[in-house]
Motif scaffolding. Structure first.
Motif, PDB file in Angstrom:
ATOM      1  N   UNK A 271      56.756  53.159  -2.040  1.00  0.00           N
ATOM      2  CA  UNK A 271      57.576  52.564  -3.094  1.00  0.00           C
ATOM      3  C   UNK A 271      59.028  52.542  -2.629  1.00  0.00           C
ATOM      4  N   UNK A 272      59.685  51.426  -2.832  1.00  0.00           N
ATOM      5  CA  UNK A 272      61.073  51.256  -2.399  1.00  0.00           C
ATOM      6  C   UNK A 272      62.014  51.929  -3.397  1.00  0.00           C
ATOM      7  N   UNK A 273      62.805  52.880  -2.918  1.00  0.00           N
ATOM      8  CA  UNK A 273      63.726  53.608  -3.806  1.00  0.00           C
ATOM      9  C   UNK A 273      64.913  52.751  -4.253  1.00  0.00           C
ATOM     10  N   UNK A 274      65.068  51.573  -3.668  1.00  0.00           N
ATOM     11  CA  UNK A 274      66.094  50.660  -4.172  1.00  0.00           C
ATOM     12  C   UNK A 274      65.716  50.162  -5.571  1.00  0.00           C
ATOM     13  N   UNK A 275      64.405  50.071  -5.810  1.00  0.00           N
ATOM     14  CA  UNK A 275      63.933  49.595  -7.107  1.00  0.00           C
ATOM     15  C   UNK A 275      63.635  50.735  -8.074  1.00  0.00           C
TER      16      UNK A 275
ATOM     17  N   UNK B 236      59.134  56.380   7.466  1.00  0.00           N
ATOM     18  CA  UNK B 236      57.880  56.973   7.943  1.00  0.00           C
ATOM     19  C   UNK B 236      56.716  55.993   7.816  1.00  0.00           C
ATOM     20  N   UNK B 237      56.612  55.380   6.641  1.00  0.00           N
ATOM     21  CA  UNK B 237      55.496  54.459   6.384  1.00  0.00           C
ATOM     22  C   UNK B 237      55.652  53.185   7.218  1.00  0.00           C
ATOM     23  N   UNK B 238      56.877  52.707   7.387  1.00  0.00           N
ATOM     24  CA  UNK B 238      57.130  51.522   8.221  1.00  0.00           C
ATOM     25  C   UNK B 238      56.678  51.770   9.661  1.00  0.00           C
ATOM     26  N   UNK B 239      56.963  52.950  10.176  1.00  0.00           N
ATOM     27  CA  UNK B 239      56.557  53.304  11.535  1.00  0.00           C
ATOM     28  C   UNK B 239      55.035  53.252  11.680  1.00  0.00           C
ATOM     29  N   UNK B 240      54.319  53.708  10.640  1.00  0.00           N
ATOM     30  CA  UNK B 240      52.855  53.699  10.669  1.00  0.00           C
ATOM     31  C   UNK B 240      52.320  52.268  10.722  1.00  0.00           C
ATOM     32  N   UNK B 241      52.933  51.368   9.937  1.00  0.00           N
ATOM     33  CA  UNK B 241      52.501  49.958   9.951  1.00  0.00           C
ATOM     34  C   UNK B 241      52.815  49.303  11.291  1.00  0.00           C
TER      35      UNK B 241
ATOM     36  N   UNK C  50      61.265  73.388 -11.053  1.00  0.00           N
ATOM     37  CA  UNK C  50      60.361  73.439  -9.911  1.00  0.00           C
ATOM     38  C   UNK C  50      59.543  72.150  -9.816  1.00  0.00           C
ATOM     39  N   UNK C  51      59.153  71.602 -10.969  1.00  0.00           N
ATOM     40  CA  UNK C  51      58.419  70.336 -10.994  1.00  0.00           C
ATOM     41  C   UNK C  51      59.267  69.181 -10.486  1.00  0.00           C
ATOM     42  N   UNK C  52      60.544  69.188 -10.849  1.00  0.00           N
ATOM     43  CA  UNK C  52      61.479  68.163 -10.365  1.00  0.00           C
ATOM     44  C   UNK C  52      61.622  68.263  -8.848  1.00  0.00           C
ATOM     45  N   UNK C  53      61.755  69.486  -8.342  1.00  0.00           N
ATOM     46  CA  UNK C  53      61.901  69.702  -6.897  1.00  0.00           C
ATOM     47  C   UNK C  53      60.664  69.217  -6.133  1.00  0.00           C
ATOM     48  N   UNK C  54      59.482  69.431  -6.712  1.00  0.00           N
ATOM     49  CA  UNK C  54      58.250  68.942  -6.094  1.00  0.00           C
ATOM     50  C   UNK C  54      58.237  67.430  -6.005  1.00  0.00           C
ATOM     51  N   UNK C  55      58.705  66.791  -7.058  1.00  0.00           N
ATOM     52  CA  UNK C  55      58.769  65.332  -7.098  1.00  0.00           C
ATOM     53  C   UNK C  55      59.740  64.793  -6.048  1.00  0.00           C
ATOM     54  N   UNK C  56      60.861  65.461  -5.906  1.00  0.00           N
ATOM     55  CA  UNK C  56      61.855  65.068  -4.905  1.00  0.00           C
ATOM     56  C   UNK C  56      61.264  65.197  -3.497  1.00  0.00           C
ATOM     57  N   UNK C  57      60.558  66.287  -3.240  1.00  0.00           N
ATOM     58  CA  UNK C  57      59.910  66.498  -1.941  1.00  0.00           C
ATOM     59  C   UNK C  57      58.895  65.386  -1.648  1.00  0.00           C
ATOM     60  N   UNK C  58      58.110  65.043  -2.668  1.00  0.00           N
ATOM     61  CA  UNK C  58      57.123  63.983  -2.501  1.00  0.00           C
ATOM     62  C   UNK C  58      57.763  62.652  -2.186  1.00  0.00           C
ATOM     63  N   UNK C  59      58.874  62.375  -2.841  1.00  0.00           N
ATOM     64  CA  UNK C  59      59.592  61.127  -2.613  1.00  0.00           C
ATOM     65  C   UNK C  59      60.110  61.058  -1.173  1.00  0.00           C
ATOM     66  N   UNK C  60      60.628  62.174  -0.680  1.00  0.00           N
ATOM     67  CA  UNK C  60      61.136  62.217   0.698  1.00  0.00           C
ATOM     68  C   UNK C  60      60.007  62.083   1.718  1.00  0.00           C
ATOM     69  N   UNK C  61      58.870  62.699   1.409  1.00  0.00           N
ATOM     70  CA  UNK C  61      57.742  62.689   2.332  1.00  0.00           C
ATOM     71  C   UNK C  61      57.250  61.264   2.584  1.00  0.00           C
ATOM     72  N   UNK C  62      57.239  60.448   1.525  1.00  0.00           N
ATOM     73  CA  UNK C  62      56.758  59.068   1.652  1.00  0.00           C
ATOM     74  C   UNK C  62      57.915  58.074   1.737  1.00  0.00           C
ATOM     75  N   UNK C  63      58.960  58.468   2.427  1.00  0.00           N
ATOM     76  CA  UNK C  63      60.115  57.576   2.548  1.00  0.00           C
ATOM     77  C   UNK C  63      59.787  56.356   3.411  1.00  0.00           C
ATOM     78  N   UNK C  64      60.583  55.352   3.235  1.00  0.00           N
ATOM     79  CA  UNK C  64      60.362  54.038   3.856  1.00  0.00           C
ATOM     80  C   UNK C  64      60.160  54.095   5.374  1.00  0.00           C
TER      81      UNK C  64
END
Length: 342
Positions: A141-145, A327-332, A311-325
């Motif tokens: 998901x694009x964080x610009x949107x 990393x996924x672009x490199x895989x494609x 703690x739930x907010x921090x988990x969400x932030x970590x998840x967002x960073x993990x699936x950043x643009x």
């Protein structure tokens, strides 16, 4: 050096309010913006490309596959399997048997398959598809949107969607159907009358949506603390997520919900049903429970325990960073390059 061509074939956006459409929009935008130096991207073009990437399994795609792929490779995105369709739509027994067999046949005629969850590599092997033809690339998901808004903007969003500015707000985003845990969502709302529950999404498949009749009655006469927003335009969804305190998806069956990634982008805690499919993609980024009793306990704790909420907010932030643009672009990039080499 001449650019290689990729033709994206999809009808995913023809049905509003489904995650496949969102995944298609995000993936195409990602590679168009990030890999334009290597590939020329087309959408639903009448051409034989170096790579024909199917995002949906329309019958016309099946019939024209040999023509489309006569000089290049075929790739198909696996967003669903018969077992996930089983809990989404209701079809007559014979029609269902034919439809499910067609889905697997479509996957089998493809040279390469991409799954959004590694859990389904084994599932495809059970249908006789070799693991060597399957690659895991997560949704994106694009964080610009999708991104956090200011407190003032959040309150304005609540007002826009007819929500109380002061009440703790629990959101579910997704198609309105039994598979998504709609009835458990309603049971939780019944046990938490001081909390407002919001469902963003509707009957994307109309009357064949599982539980259509029963859920229509609830939508027409909802409990006092439940609001159904119906199908919301994608460009408005960032404000919907920001209007909520928690993203709660009690779904019984998923692949990799785009709604979870979108909610992580706005940094709100995620509460999900305890499912094996989440373990290798969401790690410790979310809270989970097995049933209504557990969901209510978790939601009450998130409502009252500030440290637990943080703690739930921090988990969400970590998840967002993990699936950043990037990393996924490199895989494609690596995937498309390897397809061309083969």
């Amino acid at each position: 050096m001449e650019k290689k061509t990729i033709n994206m074939m999809s009808q995913a956006t023809s049905v509003k309010g489904q995650g496949v459409g969102s995944a298609y929009i995000e993936q195409v935008r990602l590679v168009k913006e990030g890999l334009s130096d290597k590939f020329e991207i087309f959408e639903n073009a009448h051409m034989a490309a170096d790579i024909t990437h199917y995002h949906t399994f329309n019958p016309t795609y099946f019939l024209l596959k040999k023509l489309r792929c006569r000089k290049g490779a075929s790739v198909c995105y696996v967003h669903t399997l018969p077992e996930t369709m089983e809990k989404s739509i209701k079809l007559p027994k014979l029609a269902k048997k034919i439809f499910y067999a067609y889905i697997i046949k479509f996957y089998k005629i493809m040279e390469h398959l991409v799954v959004v969850n590694p859990y389904f590599i084994e599932a495809l092997k059970n249908y006789g598809i070799p693991e060597s033809r399957v690659t895991y690339i997560p949704n994106f998901v694009d964080t610009d949107q999708f991104h956090p808004l200011s407190q003032e903007e959040k309150l304005k969003a609540r007002e826009e969607f007819g929500l109380s500015k002061d009440k703790f707000t629990v959101l579910c985003a997704g198609q309105l159907q039994v598979r998504k845990g709609a009835f458990d969502f309603l049971k939780c709302a019944e046990q938490m009358p001081d909390v407002q529950f919001v469902w963003a999404g509707g009957f994307s498949f109309g009357m064949i949506s599982d539980g259509y009749k029963e859920l229509t009655k609830v939508v027409e006469n909802p409990p006092h603390n439940v609001k159904f927003l119906g199908i919301v335009e994608r460009e408005d969804m960032n404000r919907v997520y920001n209007a909520a305190d928690v993203m709660f998806l009690p779904s019984y069956d998923e692949l990799f919900p785009m709604t979870i990634l979108e909610a992580m982008c706005v940094n709100i805690p995620i509460l999900l049903r305890e499912l094996p499919i989440y373990e290798n993609i969401l790690f410790d980024f979310y809270y989970s429970e097995k049933d209504v009793e557990g969901f209510v306990k978790e939601l009450k704790r998130l409502q009252t325990d500030k440290a637990y909420y943080t703690r739930g907010v921090e988990g969400s932030v970590k998840g967002n960073r993990f699936y950043e643009k990037s990393n996924v672009l490199k895989m494609w990039d690596e995937f498309y390059t390897s397809v061309l080499k083969k």
